[in-house]
Scaffold this motif. Sequence first.
Motif, short mmCIF file in Angstrom:
data_model
loop_
_atom_site.label_atom_id
_atom_site.label_comp_id
_atom_site.label_asym_id
_atom_site.label_seq_id
_atom_site.Cartn_x
_atom_site.Cartn_y
_atom_site.Cartn_z
N LYS A 253 0.84 -1.19 0.00
CA LYS A 253 0.00 0.00 0.00
C LYS A 253 0.88 1.25 0.00
N PRO A 254 0.48 2.30 -0.72
CA PRO A 254 1.32 3.50 -0.85
C PRO A 254 1.76 4.11 0.47
N LEU A 255 0.84 4.20 1.44
CA LEU A 255 1.21 4.84 2.70
C LEU A 255 2.20 3.98 3.49
N ASP A 256 2.02 2.66 3.45
CA ASP A 256 2.98 1.77 4.12
C ASP A 256 4.35 1.87 3.46
N LEU A 257 4.36 1.98 2.13
CA LEU A 257 5.63 2.09 1.42
C LEU A 257 6.29 3.43 1.70
N SER A 258 5.50 4.49 1.79
CA SER A 258 6.05 5.80 2.11
C SER A 258 6.76 5.78 3.46
N ARG A 259 6.13 5.20 4.44
CA ARG A 259 6.75 5.14 5.78
C ARG A 259 7.98 4.25 5.77
N ALA A 260 7.93 3.16 5.01
CA ALA A 260 9.08 2.27 4.92
C ALA A 260 10.27 2.98 4.25
N ILE A 261 9.99 3.81 3.25
CA ILE A 261 11.05 4.58 2.59
C ILE A 261 11.75 5.48 3.59
N ARG A 262 10.99 6.15 4.44
CA ARG A 262 11.60 7.06 5.43
C ARG A 262 12.45 6.30 6.43
N VAL A 263 11.99 5.13 6.86
CA VAL A 263 12.77 4.31 7.79
C VAL A 263 14.05 3.83 7.10
N TYR A 264 13.89 3.34 5.87
CA TYR A 264 15.04 2.81 5.14
C TYR A 264 16.09 3.89 4.90
N TRP A 265 15.61 5.07 4.55
CA TRP A 265 16.52 6.20 4.29
C TRP A 265 17.43 6.45 5.49
N GLY A 266 16.83 6.56 6.67
CA GLY A 266 17.61 6.85 7.87
C GLY A 266 18.60 5.75 8.20
N ARG A 267 18.16 4.52 8.09
CA ARG A 267 19.04 3.40 8.44
C ARG A 267 20.12 3.18 7.39
N ALA A 268 19.80 3.50 6.13
CA ALA A 268 20.82 3.39 5.08
C ALA A 268 21.95 4.39 5.33
N GLU A 269 21.59 5.59 5.75
CA GLU A 269 22.61 6.59 6.05
C GLU A 269 23.51 6.13 7.19
N GLU A 270 22.92 5.53 8.21
CA GLU A 270 23.70 5.01 9.33
C GLU A 270 24.65 3.91 8.85
N GLY A 271 24.17 3.04 7.96
CA GLY A 271 24.99 1.95 7.45
C GLY A 271 26.15 2.45 6.60
N ILE A 272 25.87 3.44 5.74
CA ILE A 272 26.93 4.03 4.91
C ILE A 272 28.02 4.63 5.80
N ARG A 273 27.59 5.37 6.81
CA ARG A 273 28.56 6.03 7.69
C ARG A 273 29.42 4.99 8.42
N ALA A 274 28.79 3.95 8.94
CA ALA A 274 29.53 2.92 9.69
C ALA A 274 30.51 2.17 8.79
N ASN A 275 30.08 1.81 7.59
CA ASN A 275 30.96 1.06 6.69
C ASN A 275 32.08 1.93 6.13
N SER A 276 31.83 3.23 6.00
CA SER A 276 32.89 4.14 5.54
C SER A 276 34.01 4.24 6.55
N ARG A 277 33.69 4.11 7.83
CA ARG A 277 34.71 4.24 8.88
C ARG A 277 35.80 3.18 8.76
#
Length: 267
Positions: A73-97
């Motif tokens: 459903k669009p609203l569920d996907l919208s919320r999942a995108i926001r969660v994924y975005w934040g966690r992806a940034e955390e993962g990029i930062r950790a792996n870059s270290r």
Amino acid sequence: MSVPRGRGYRAVLEEMISDRVHGASWYFLRLAELLEAGVNEQIPIETMISDIRSIRPGMAPLENVAELLTQVKPLDLSRAIRVYWGRAEEGIRANSRLFMNRVKSMVTISYSSNARLFAEAVGARVVALESNPGGEGRMWGGHGGLVVPDLTMPYFIANSDAVVMGGDGLYEGFIVNKVGSLPLALTSRHLGKPVIVVLESFKARRSRPSQVYRVNVGGIEVPLFDEIPLSLVDVLITDIGVFTRVDVAYIEGKFKETILKYASTTQ
């Protein structure tokens, strides 16, 4: 279930279509707002899928989200995108270290939020090519980077530890990024410097982009993106891991598996 209220669907869509500066990461996050507006205005799912694919035909995050809309459903996907975005940034930062003290100076192209995350994580000095047409590399001037003319790339690569760039899409056999990225990678290989690409897993898609987005420069249509063969990429840093041998199907699969899990738990 409450639906966030923001700008209208058409306003968000037109902003995404007309944008000439931002990369695929920005588009991915904007999709959350577009889907929310679509739910508010009762836009049919089929229309949203068609509109998303028309924004930048073939752009991996857009194609992935359009495909997921047939399952979520669009609203569920919208919320999942926001969660994924934040966690992806955390993962990029950790792996870059992991590259701390290995990359103290870097040359980059365009303005990638992921290249910036890498530079911040390792404390690297940044030399940014102006990145014409468009000149997005000049944005690094506001983030402590040294902005230099594109044609000076050999000199600055020779005096750096690595070339680090973002990516707008990861496909079977190549990465898509701002035009100029291919000569940058080729020059780096010639000079014996490693090429590091930093991107989120939501940009992985096995199928080839249907077309390359073009812009008009002085009356001449020019492609805005290069295809960089994976053979020129020494290291790929993503939110789900660091790769020296790239399995696109695995990365795409992990993204879809994870975002479907987020969508099912945001209800």
